[in-house]
Design a protein around this motif. Structure first.
Motif, PDB file in Angstrom:
ATOM      1  N   ALA A 178       1.993 -11.044   1.039  1.00  0.00           N
ATOM      2  CA  ALA A 178       1.206  -9.685   0.884  1.00  0.00           C
ATOM      3  C   ALA A 178       2.394  -8.328   0.896  1.00  0.00           C
ATOM      4  CB  ALA A 178       0.389  -9.344   2.151  1.00  0.00           C
ATOM      5  N   THR A 179       3.170  -8.554   0.121  1.00  0.00           N
ATOM      6  CA  THR A 179       4.360  -7.340   0.033  1.00  0.00           C
ATOM      7  C   THR A 179       3.715  -6.186  -0.690  1.00  0.00           C
ATOM      8  OG1 THR A 179       5.462  -8.542  -1.682  1.00  0.00           O
ATOM      9  CG2 THR A 179       6.196  -8.881   0.660  1.00  0.00           C
ATOM     10  N   ARG A 180       2.968  -6.570  -1.754  1.00  0.00           N
ATOM     11  CA  ARG A 180       2.351  -5.621  -2.625  1.00  0.00           C
ATOM     12  C   ARG A 180       1.369  -4.746  -1.750  1.00  0.00           C
ATOM     13  NH1 ARG A 180       1.753  -3.953  -7.946  1.00  0.00           N
ATOM     14  NH2 ARG A 180       3.156  -5.570  -8.648  1.00  0.00           N
ATOM     15  N   GLY A 181       0.490  -5.352  -1.073  1.00  0.00           N
ATOM     16  CA  GLY A 181      -0.584  -4.516  -0.182  1.00  0.00           C
ATOM     17  C   GLY A 181       0.354  -3.833   0.845  1.00  0.00           C
ATOM     18  N   LEU A 182       1.196  -4.365   1.493  1.00  0.00           N
ATOM     19  CA  LEU A 182       2.084  -3.441   2.347  1.00  0.00           C
ATOM     20  C   LEU A 182       2.657  -2.273   1.726  1.00  0.00           C
ATOM     21  CD1 LEU A 182       2.977  -3.135   5.260  1.00  0.00           C
ATOM     22  CD2 LEU A 182       5.061  -4.878   4.817  1.00  0.00           C
ATOM     23  N   GLY A 183       3.242  -2.581   0.595  1.00  0.00           N
ATOM     24  CA  GLY A 183       4.006  -1.574  -0.083  1.00  0.00           C
ATOM     25  C   GLY A 183       3.319  -0.509  -0.424  1.00  0.00           C
ATOM     26  N   VAL A 184       1.730  -0.896  -0.939  1.00  0.00           N
ATOM     27  CA  VAL A 184       0.712   0.306  -1.197  1.00  0.00           C
ATOM     28  C   VAL A 184       0.453   1.006   0.088  1.00  0.00           C
ATOM     29  CG1 VAL A 184      -1.498   0.606  -2.109  1.00  0.00           C
ATOM     30  CG2 VAL A 184      -0.109  -1.001  -3.348  1.00  0.00           C
ATOM     31  N   ALA A 185       0.254   0.354   1.045  1.00  0.00           N
ATOM     32  CA  ALA A 185      -0.159   1.141   2.454  1.00  0.00           C
ATOM     33  C   ALA A 185       0.905   2.061   2.878  1.00  0.00           C
ATOM     34  CB  ALA A 185      -0.306   0.032   3.421  1.00  0.00           C
ATOM     35  N   LEU A 186       2.190   1.369   2.811  1.00  0.00           N
ATOM     36  CA  LEU A 186       3.316   2.348   3.181  1.00  0.00           C
ATOM     37  C   LEU A 186       3.533   3.668   2.333  1.00  0.00           C
ATOM     38  CD1 LEU A 186       6.076  -0.358   4.028  1.00  0.00           C
ATOM     39  CD2 LEU A 186       4.899   1.070   5.571  1.00  0.00           C
ATOM     40  N   VAL A 187       3.428   3.392   0.900  1.00  0.00           N
ATOM     41  CA  VAL A 187       3.297   4.677   0.194  1.00  0.00           C
ATOM     42  C   VAL A 187       2.147   5.599   0.533  1.00  0.00           C
ATOM     43  CG1 VAL A 187       3.270   5.436  -2.286  1.00  0.00           C
ATOM     44  CG2 VAL A 187       4.662   3.177  -1.685  1.00  0.00           C
ATOM     45  N   LEU A 188       1.062   4.964   0.604  1.00  0.00           N
ATOM     46  CA  LEU A 188      -0.013   5.891   0.887  1.00  0.00           C
ATOM     47  C   LEU A 188      -0.051   6.702   2.056  1.00  0.00           C
ATOM     48  CD1 LEU A 188      -3.023   3.899  -0.389  1.00  0.00           C
ATOM     49  CD2 LEU A 188      -2.026   5.857  -1.491  1.00  0.00           C
TER      50      LEU A 188
END
Length: 317
Positions: free
Chosen positions: A155-165
């Protein structure tokens, strides 16, 4: 020296701000790509610490050269730096380590509509129906950008999106916070103080997580850190600050969607990044929202317009 700075600020009223604003978007895009390239060999917190050191040092030198050196009393003007770039850039650079540079830049295009929503909740500035629609469009675009059909068990992509947002949120809060300060604090002074405070905070965290004796620096590490620090923080912040001082904030905001566009182009050429058809659909929705926001603001009755600020990582007011 101060006369030279005043001469730049008194240049023709249209050409200079458009040129500075456009060059700022190109600089942010180059900085995004350089940061992504540097993350292959430098961990995120070290990279951010180095970038802020370069940016704070270069802006301090510029302030001294312009005849207005930083003062100890500027710490109050620098408090917004805790939000941006300390928290906003800190979270987004960790997110960038998990995402393509083009996706990270496009996610930041959500900031203008997010600022409108925060101004509604915090300042009581009621948005129009068009603004609400554009905000929803941006949210839908984020969903498409973060979607992938590839299995991602970590789930690295989802975590990355959450961090950027999360970084976008802090950047938006920064924009709301400095609205009160921008009328009484010079843009160069505010930016320099903010980045000095941000550097102090991030450097303290970096020392705590990675003691100095374990540090080893090579020329190969220094070049991307210095380059990304200049192109991502100090240069575009200053250029966009000049643009904001010489043109309407709504007009200046029309330049911001160029950042993800240029980033996608540079990332495709230098990083061989590609987006899926679904992600391009999401990117189009986000860019349409960013482009439509200043137009919708312009159509609002006089007095109800929200002064949109530039993004985090991409802001100087």
């Amino acid at each position: 020296m101060l006369a030279n700075w005043n001469a730049v600020m008194s240049s023709p009223p249209l050409f200079l701000p458009l040129l500075c604003g456009t060059l700022a978007t190109v600089s942010w895009s180059i900085g995004n790509v350089l940061s992504k390239a540097a993350l292959c060999c430098i961990e995120p917190l070290s990279l951010l610490t180095g970038q802020l050191a370069v940016s704070a040092a270069s802006l301090t030198v510029l302030s001294i050269w312009s005849g207005a050196p930083p003062r100890l009393s500027d710490w109050r003007a620098g408090l917004p730096g805790i939000l941006q770039p300390a928290l906003a850039s800190g979270l987004s650079i960790f997110g960038l380590s998990m995402l393509p540079a083009s996706v990270e830049a496009m996610l930041f295009a959500v900031e203008p509509p997010l600022i409108i929503l925060l101004a509604w909740f915090i300042l009581g500035e009621n948005p129009s129906r068009a603004i609400i629609f554009l905000c929803l469009l941006a949210v839908a675009g984020v969903g498409f950008l973060s979607w992938t059909s590839d299995p991602d068990p970590s789930a690295t992509r989802g975590l990355g999106v959450a961090l950027v947002l999360a970084g976008v949120l802090f950047a938006s809060l920064y924009s709301i916070a400095v609205r009160v300060m921008s009328e009484s604090v010079d843009a160069l002074r505010l930016t320099t103080a903010s980045q000095i405070v941000a550097f102090a905070l991030v450097a303290f965290a970096w020392i705590g997580f990675r003691p100095l004796p374990t540090l080893s620096v090579s020329i190969g590490d220094v070049v991307p850190v210095v380059g990304s620090g200049l192109f991502l923080l100090s240069i575009p912040f200053l250029l966009y600050g000049i643009a904001l001082q010489r043109m309407n904030a709504t007009a200046a905001a029309l330049l911001l969607p160029l950042v993800p566009v240029f980033t996608a182009i540079f990332a495709s050429i230098f990083l061989q990044e590609t987006l899926t058809a679904t992600q391009w659909l999401g990117a189009a929705a986000v860019l349409l929202s960013a482009l439509g926001t200043p137009m919708a603001l312009r159509s609002q009755p006089h007095g109800s317009e929200v002064s949109s600020q530039p993004p985090v990582r991409r802001s100087l007011e």
